[in-house]
Design a protein around this motif. Sequence first.
Motif, mmCIF file in Angstrom:
data_model
loop_
_atom_site.group_PDB
_atom_site.id
_atom_site.type_symbol
_atom_site.label_atom_id
_atom_site.label_comp_id
_atom_site.label_asym_id
_atom_site.label_seq_id
_atom_site.Cartn_x
_atom_site.Cartn_y
_atom_site.Cartn_z
ATOM 1 N N VAL A 63 10.598 -2.020 14.283
ATOM 2 C CA VAL A 63 11.161 -2.217 15.616
ATOM 3 C C VAL A 63 10.436 -1.393 16.685
ATOM 4 O O VAL A 63 10.607 -1.620 17.881
ATOM 5 C CB VAL A 63 12.678 -1.908 15.652
ATOM 6 N N GLN A 64 9.634 -0.440 16.242
ATOM 7 C CA GLN A 64 8.892 0.388 17.189
ATOM 8 C C GLN A 64 7.705 1.003 16.468
ATOM 9 O O GLN A 64 7.792 1.359 15.300
ATOM 10 C CB GLN A 64 9.809 1.484 17.738
ATOM 11 N N GLY A 65 6.583 1.105 17.176
ATOM 12 C CA GLY A 65 5.418 1.765 16.608
ATOM 13 C C GLY A 65 4.450 0.802 15.960
ATOM 14 O O GLY A 65 4.497 -0.412 16.178
ATOM 15 N N ASP A 66 3.567 1.325 15.137
ATOM 16 C CA ASP A 66 2.501 0.569 14.501
ATOM 17 C C ASP A 66 2.964 0.045 13.145
ATOM 18 O O ASP A 66 3.214 0.830 12.223
ATOM 19 C CB ASP A 66 1.277 1.477 14.328
ATOM 20 N N PRO A 67 3.058 -1.288 12.988
ATOM 21 C CA PRO A 67 3.528 -1.855 11.719
ATOM 22 C C PRO A 67 2.653 -1.463 10.522
ATOM 23 O O PRO A 67 3.131 -1.406 9.397
ATOM 24 C CB PRO A 67 3.473 -3.361 11.942
ATOM 25 N N LEU A 68 1.368 -1.166 10.784
ATOM 26 C CA LEU A 68 0.458 -0.812 9.696
ATOM 27 C C LEU A 68 0.414 0.696 9.454
ATOM 28 O O LEU A 68 -0.329 1.169 8.597
ATOM 29 C CB LEU A 68 -0.949 -1.333 9.986
ATOM 30 N N ALA A 69 1.201 1.431 10.205
ATOM 31 C CA ALA A 69 1.308 2.890 10.071
ATOM 32 C C ALA A 69 -0.063 3.570 10.126
ATOM 33 O O ALA A 69 -0.367 4.453 9.337
ATOM 34 C CB ALA A 69 2.061 3.261 8.794
ATOM 35 N N ARG A 70 -0.888 3.138 11.090
ATOM 36 C CA ARG A 70 -2.207 3.749 11.268
ATOM 37 C C ARG A 70 -2.070 5.064 12.037
ATOM 38 O O ARG A 70 -1.149 5.247 12.827
ATOM 39 C CB ARG A 70 -3.135 2.808 12.035
ATOM 40 N N ILE A 71 -3.025 5.947 11.809
ATOM 41 C CA ILE A 71 -3.069 7.215 12.540
ATOM 42 C C ILE A 71 -3.565 6.938 13.956
ATOM 43 O O ILE A 71 -4.574 6.263 14.157
ATOM 44 C CB ILE A 71 -3.994 8.227 11.836
ATOM 45 N N ASN A 72 -2.837 7.452 14.927
ATOM 46 C CA ASN A 72 -3.203 7.306 16.329
ATOM 47 C C ASN A 72 -3.431 8.679 16.941
ATOM 48 O O ASN A 72 -2.753 9.647 16.599
ATOM 49 C CB ASN A 72 -2.082 6.602 17.109
ATOM 50 N N ASP A 73 -4.401 8.750 17.846
ATOM 51 C CA ASP A 73 -4.617 9.969 18.614
ATOM 52 C C ASP A 73 -3.741 9.893 19.854
ATOM 53 O O ASP A 73 -3.872 8.959 20.651
ATOM 54 C CB ASP A 73 -6.085 10.109 19.030
ATOM 55 N N VAL A 74 -2.840 10.853 20.009
ATOM 56 C CA VAL A 74 -1.928 10.869 21.156
ATOM 57 C C VAL A 74 -1.890 12.282 21.740
ATOM 58 O O VAL A 74 -2.221 13.257 21.058
ATOM 59 C CB VAL A 74 -0.498 10.426 20.786
ATOM 60 N N THR A 75 -1.499 12.350 22.997
ATOM 61 C CA THR A 75 -1.317 13.645 23.646
ATOM 62 C C THR A 75 0.124 13.741 24.109
ATOM 63 O O THR A 75 0.634 12.824 24.757
ATOM 64 C CB THR A 75 -2.269 13.796 24.850
ATOM 65 N N HIS A 76 0.777 14.820 23.741
ATOM 66 C CA HIS A 76 2.154 15.063 24.165
ATOM 67 C C HIS A 76 2.158 16.176 25.204
ATOM 68 O O HIS A 76 1.430 17.165 25.062
ATOM 69 C CB HIS A 76 3.037 15.463 22.978
ATOM 70 N N LEU A 77 2.974 16.023 26.240
ATOM 71 C CA LEU A 77 3.148 17.068 27.238
ATOM 72 C C LEU A 77 4.399 17.851 26.871
ATOM 73 O O LEU A 77 5.503 17.299 26.823
ATOM 74 C CB LEU A 77 3.290 16.477 28.639
ATOM 75 N N VAL A 78 4.224 19.137 26.576
ATOM 76 C CA VAL A 78 5.329 19.979 26.133
ATOM 77 C C VAL A 78 5.561 21.052 27.185
ATOM 78 O O VAL A 78 4.624 21.709 27.633
ATOM 79 C CB VAL A 78 5.026 20.621 24.763
ATOM 80 N N ILE A 98 9.827 17.611 26.088
ATOM 81 C CA ILE A 98 8.639 16.998 25.485
ATOM 82 C C ILE A 98 8.476 15.618 26.111
ATOM 83 O O ILE A 98 9.419 14.816 26.131
ATOM 84 C CB ILE A 98 8.767 16.883 23.951
ATOM 85 N N ASP A 99 7.281 15.355 26.626
ATOM 86 C CA ASP A 99 6.931 14.056 27.217
ATOM 87 C C ASP A 99 7.911 13.609 28.307
ATOM 88 O O ASP A 99 8.177 12.420 28.465
ATOM 89 C CB ASP A 99 6.815 12.976 26.140
ATOM 90 N N ASP A 100 8.476 14.565 29.030
ATOM 91 C CA ASP A 100 9.417 14.296 30.130
ATOM 92 C C ASP A 100 10.628 13.465 29.696
ATOM 93 O O ASP A 100 11.236 12.762 30.500
ATOM 94 C CB ASP A 100 8.717 13.623 31.314
ATOM 95 N N LEU A 101 10.993 13.563 28.417
ATOM 96 C CA LEU A 101 12.182 12.842 27.948
ATOM 97 C C LEU A 101 13.448 13.356 28.632
ATOM 98 O O LEU A 101 14.438 12.644 28.730
ATOM 99 C CB LEU A 101 12.309 12.959 26.428
ATOM 100 N N LEU A 102 13.408 14.617 29.094
ATOM 101 C CA LEU A 102 14.549 15.198 29.817
ATOM 102 C C LEU A 102 14.227 15.347 31.301
ATOM 103 O O LEU A 102 14.798 16.193 31.982
ATOM 104 C CB LEU A 102 14.908 16.560 29.215
ATOM 105 N N ASP A 103 13.276 14.554 31.800
ATOM 106 C CA ASP A 103 12.839 14.615 33.204
ATOM 107 C C ASP A 103 12.431 16.030 33.605
ATOM 108 O O ASP A 103 12.706 16.489 34.710
ATOM 109 C CB ASP A 103 13.922 14.090 34.149
ATOM 110 N N GLY A 104 11.813 16.744 32.688
ATOM 111 C CA GLY A 104 11.353 18.101 32.959
ATOM 112 C C GLY A 104 12.396 19.155 32.688
ATOM 113 O O GLY A 104 12.102 20.333 32.650
ATOM 114 N N ASN A 105 13.662 18.734 32.537
ATOM 115 C CA ASN A 105 14.755 19.679 32.254
ATOM 116 C C ASN A 105 14.792 20.786 33.312
ATOM 117 O O ASN A 105 14.921 21.961 33.000
ATOM 118 C CB ASN A 105 14.582 20.250 30.843
#
Length: 150
Positions: free
Chosen positions: A99-114, A139-146
Amino acid sequence: AEIVSMFLIPFITRERVEATPALRHSLRNVWVHLEEKEEKLGRRLGLGEAIGEIASELETLAKKQADSQGCVESTIIAQVAIRCHEIFKVTDVELDQVVQGDPLARINDVTHLVRFEMVISASISGGPSTIGSWQITDIDDLLDGNVWYM
């Protein structure tokens, strides 16, 4: 990892704002004071005048926030970009569908803002400072910066 930004919130902390909500507007009130001063004078303040007014307002805030030993707490906020190799896949086990993400479970390069916060304590008379521990506050502005200081 790379530091994206780092700044100081002088003389207030998340804990103090939670205990005394009026402190949330302390820094904004410094700017309001500058605007009022300019309005009263009928002109913009020069750089030196503005710095003097800001310093005076911050000194007043520091004295109000100092504890019985003359120590004040401030907050350092850092935003850090952290590069990761991640596998992300959410599967609905009842439907056996991704339902979300990569169906083949491949490794992805991502950058998270913490976003991290740390409280420091210093004496208003110039004594030694105490440094706290970093805490993750968003993390990743999930809390709008808190954000709690505006």
